[in-house]
Scaffold this motif. Sequence first.
Motif, mmCIF file in Angstrom:
data_model
loop_
_atom_site.group_PDB
_atom_site.id
_atom_site.type_symbol
_atom_site.label_atom_id
_atom_site.label_comp_id
_atom_site.label_asym_id
_atom_site.label_seq_id
_atom_site.Cartn_x
_atom_site.Cartn_y
_atom_site.Cartn_z
ATOM 1 N N SER A 1 5.759 3.748 -4.266
ATOM 2 C CA SER A 1 6.486 2.590 -3.748
ATOM 3 C C SER A 1 5.509 1.556 -3.173
ATOM 4 O O SER A 1 5.839 0.368 -3.111
ATOM 5 C CB SER A 1 7.508 3.027 -2.697
ATOM 6 N N SER A 2 4.322 1.996 -2.784
ATOM 7 C CA SER A 2 3.340 1.061 -2.209
ATOM 8 C C SER A 2 2.687 0.169 -3.265
ATOM 9 O O SER A 2 2.060 -0.833 -2.924
ATOM 10 C CB SER A 2 2.229 1.833 -1.479
ATOM 11 N N VAL A 3 2.805 0.574 -4.547
ATOM 12 C CA VAL A 3 2.203 -0.246 -5.618
ATOM 13 C C VAL A 3 3.256 -0.633 -6.666
ATOM 14 O O VAL A 3 2.949 -0.905 -7.828
ATOM 15 C CB VAL A 3 1.022 0.504 -6.316
ATOM 16 N N ALA A 4 4.540 -0.659 -6.213
ATOM 17 C CA ALA A 4 5.659 -0.799 -7.160
ATOM 18 C C ALA A 4 5.650 -2.103 -7.954
ATOM 19 O O ALA A 4 6.070 -2.139 -9.108
ATOM 20 C CB ALA A 4 6.981 -0.653 -6.409
ATOM 21 N N ASN A 5 5.184 -3.198 -7.347
ATOM 22 C CA ASN A 5 5.197 -4.482 -8.062
ATOM 23 C C ASN A 5 3.989 -5.322 -7.628
ATOM 24 O O ASN A 5 3.184 -4.880 -6.798
ATOM 25 C CB ASN A 5 6.516 -5.230 -7.790
ATOM 26 N N ALA A 6 3.898 -6.546 -8.189
ATOM 27 C CA ALA A 6 2.713 -7.377 -7.926
ATOM 28 C C ALA A 6 2.543 -7.663 -6.438
ATOM 29 O O ALA A 6 1.432 -7.589 -5.901
ATOM 30 C CB ALA A 6 2.831 -8.682 -8.716
ATOM 31 N N GLU A 7 3.651 -7.957 -5.771
ATOM 32 C CA GLU A 7 3.573 -8.273 -4.340
ATOM 33 C C GLU A 7 2.995 -7.073 -3.570
ATOM 34 O O GLU A 7 2.111 -7.228 -2.721
ATOM 35 C CB GLU A 7 4.989 -8.599 -3.850
ATOM 36 N N CYS A 8 3.509 -5.887 -3.887
ATOM 37 C CA CYS A 8 3.010 -4.666 -3.214
ATOM 38 C C CYS A 8 1.520 -4.471 -3.502
ATOM 39 O O CYS A 8 0.741 -4.123 -2.611
ATOM 40 C CB CYS A 8 3.754 -3.426 -3.704
ATOM 41 N N ILE A 9 1.130 -4.679 -4.756
ATOM 42 C CA ILE A 9 -0.276 -4.457 -5.122
ATOM 43 C C ILE A 9 -1.195 -5.417 -4.359
ATOM 44 O O ILE A 9 -2.245 -5.021 -3.851
ATOM 45 C CB ILE A 9 -0.456 -4.573 -6.652
#
Length: 404
Positions: free
Chosen positions: A11-19
């Motif tokens: 969940s911490s790398v789920a999408n661009a914003e998280c990454i």
Amino acid sequence: MPLIVQKFGGSSVANAECIHRVAGIIAETYSEGNDIIVVVSAQGATTDELIAKAKEINPAHSKREYDMLVSAGEQISAALLAMALEKIGLPVISLLGWQAGFVTNSSYTAARIKKINKDRVAAEIDKHRIVIVAGFQGINKYDDITTLGRGGSDTSAVALAAALHADKCQIFTDVEGVYTTDPRKVTGAKKLEEITYDEMLELATLGAKILNNRSVEMAKKYNVKLEVLSSVKRASGTIVKEAIKMEKMLIRGVTNDTDIARISVLKLPDNPGIAFKLFSKLAANKINVDIILQSVGRDGTKDITFTVHNSHGEKAIASVLEAFPNLTKENVVIDTDVAKVSIVGAGMETHPGTASQMFEALFSQNINIQMISTSEIKISVLVEKKDADKAVSAIHDSFFPEEK
Ligand code: ADP
Ligand code: ASP
Ligand code: MG
């Protein structure tokens, strides 16, 4: 320079914003003068989606091809995170499990790490590059890709921290630390500042999926300082370590596990050696047995009931019939509508009355206990699956009452 291992879950790398957010955390740690090894999981529900695809194509796929497929999830997040760090001008390199030296046995889908050839990672760290490693995967002696079992990226992180003698291993996730119970299910769950390896190991083994149990086992073995914290909210998390200051807390957590099957073997002969025959057959067939209950013999027969992981239910029935060819299928009853609810805490060792408090909480909700098992630091009960969440809440409320 201090070396820190940072692991970021799905969940911490789920999408661009998280990454980009994760890249910010890494950049900050790097700018503070640390070398960093990062371990990543697959993005969001990627692993589940890949497993669904495998089932769609061929439900009877081999375990080797399963590993080949699901390991792809971590490759994607490792590369994307490396690109996000490149974008902000940091020296970075991403590596797959085999490039980072993870050598495992050949138990596809549940491989065990045998050793880590750390030269490549160590050489990159010497150049002060941020090393991003795809978690959950390794390579076996046939040069095949293997995976470590669900939640295995935690183990990848701890294994790297141990092999490279990192100063600490931080597990970033979607909650702020280890809580007294799953904070997504029970609103009154409290964050723990500290927990011992032994308590964390029990909680993880008994169903709390905040940390993979093998990672905790390994952290204890190699004395890796573990910290569980949020990748979203910057706040102190939970430290997992050998000994902690004794608080008044009688128990440390409540958890449940719904992946359980209860198997009853009825009308076994009431003779010596029967339990040995039954459980040695299960062991020979590599089935882990958990709670065991034997009835008092009557009229020359007795019943034995035990629990296994529900993926082993059918195999357990077959093993029983193999051990006792005179029994029929009617003698072996399976029930998968059960859950194991457990309390864990080193404090209970010196506190009589912990069990009765747990049972009273269940009674208050009219929940029937089917089986009980205890050890120094845990008590588990088997209940009907539909009662599992209610049981956890009632027990949690009893041991951790809301402060008024
Ligand atoms: P990640 O993808 O970061 O590995 P996981 O989903 O594997 O995260 O684990 C985090 C989840 O564990 C939390 O979202 C929470 O719902 C669950 N959880 C279960 N028990 C606990 C507990 N005792 N403390 C904190 N979280 C828990
Ligand atoms: N991606 C893998 C899983 O979903 C490994 C992990 O997340 O730790 O199980
Ligand atoms: Mg996890």
